[in-house]
Scaffold this active site. Structure first.
Site, PDB file in Angstrom:
ATOM      1  NE  ARG A 183      -4.144  -1.781   2.094  1.00  0.00           N
ATOM      2  CZ  ARG A 183      -4.334  -2.940   3.001  1.00  0.00           C
ATOM      3  NH1 ARG A 183      -4.198  -2.151   4.635  1.00  0.00           N
ATOM      4  NH2 ARG A 183      -5.145  -3.789   3.330  1.00  0.00           N
ATOM      5  CB  CYS A 205       5.936  -8.742   5.920  1.00  0.00           C
ATOM      6  SG  CYS A 205       4.975  -9.322   6.414  1.00  0.00           S
ATOM      7  NE  ARG A 235      -3.514  -1.585  10.972  1.00  0.00           N
ATOM      8  CZ  ARG A 235      -3.197  -2.471   9.969  1.00  0.00           C
ATOM      9  NH1 ARG A 235      -3.377  -2.127   8.555  1.00  0.00           N
ATOM     10  NH2 ARG A 235      -2.836  -3.686   9.865  1.00  0.00           N
TER      11      ARG A 235
END
Length: 309
Positions: free
Chosen positions: A134, A244, A157
């Site tokens: 993202r 990741c 978040r």
């Protein structure tokens, strides 16, 4: 009559519990069992405990699954319910992904505090996201924007957003819908401009290989098109050695007996990217994903990966 409790292992976040409860409801409906035939066992993972740095620096995707898989292998739980995008491509020996629930909308959603979309944000605005994919896609759209690392579950978040730490954040629409929070979305990111993470929107169920009773129960709720799509996406990730630390996007669409796949690898600063598209028979899903990953690795070249791995 089924009397043995089926123990469902899950993380303890509201979203993880919602996914475990959906799995339980589908098993109840498929087998005519009462709710008390199941227990939901909450297991805290390393990924839940590590909040002070990005997961890419702490060890990768397996941080959200390690302790749950240990409980599964030890026989303390019978199945584990996961978000598919959290799953490493290589599973511990003796475990397999035995079922997938019907996939929810895989798109990313923008939640804006000072503007309704990324393109409407003022120059120098800050967008919070812990995902390298993202972050890279945001910078490709808006190189002037600052990206802040947002860790924590959905509620954490969103609290950080309300506290003014960022002007907006991006979360998976699937998770927001499962939590009944889709009304807070201010913009949906189109797949062609903001391709999704492999596995996003799909719940997977992991079990011990050879546990015939569990395999029979799970077969009744397995959604074959989602399983085929994920076989393609996970093979694509495996071919790229995705983790990741790797900004990778990939999404397969099943239409009858056909599969169409689009994949992307992008540099963390968003300035360089390589894409791949393929289609073929859905029964060849894993092979199509593997071939797409290998082609993308050849096209991008080893130095592309070396520069930011």
């Amino acid at each position: 009559m089924q009397t043995t409790v089926l123990r469902i292992g899950t993380r303890g976040s509201p979203l993880a519990l919602a996914q475990a409860h959906e799995t339980r409801a589908r098993l109840m409906a498929a087998h005519g069992l009462p709710e008390d035939a199941f227990s939901v066992e909450v297991i805290t993972t390393s990924g839940d405990r590590i909040q002070d740095r990005p997961l890419s620096e702490a060890g990768g995707k397996g941080l959200f699954t390690k302790e749950i898989e240990e409980a599964l292998l030890a026989g303390r739980i019978d199945i584990a319910v996961h978000s598919s995008k959290d799953m490493p491509t290589a599973l511990p020996g003796g475990l397999a992904l035995s079922a997938f629930l019907p996939r929810e909308d895989p798109r990313d959603a923008f939640i804006g505090k000072t503007a309704n979309s990324i393109m409407e944000l003022p120059r120098g605005a800050t967008v919070g996201s812990s995902s390298l994919r993202r972050q890279a896609l945001i910078l490709r759209m808006r190189p002037d924007i600052k990206v802040a690392s947002f860790r924590g579950n959905v509620q954490t978040r969103l609290r950080k957003l309300q506290e003014g730490i960022a002007d907006g954040t991006i979360l998976a629409l699937a998770g927001l819908k499962r939590l009944g929070l889709q009304s807070i979305v201010t913009d949906l990111m189109p797949l062609e401009k903001f391709p999704t993470a492999p596995g996003q929107g799909a719940i997977c169920i992991e079990s011990r290989i050879g546990d015939a009773r569990v395999e029979e129960m799970l077969a009744a709720i397995n959604h074959a098109p989602t399983a085929q799509a994920l076989a393609c996406e996970r093979a694509f990730l495996a071919a790229l050695d995705g983790s990741c630390r790797t900004p990778i996007a990939g999404y397969a669409v099943i239409d009858g007996d056909r599969l169409a796949f689009n994949g992307l690898v992008i540099a963390p600063d968003g300035r360089r990217a390589h894409g791949v598209s393929s289609e073929g028979s859905a029964v060849d899903a894993a092979e199509l994903g593997r071939a797409a990953g290998e082609k993308l690795r050849r096209d991008a070249g080893a130095h592309f990966f070396d520069d930011w791995s």
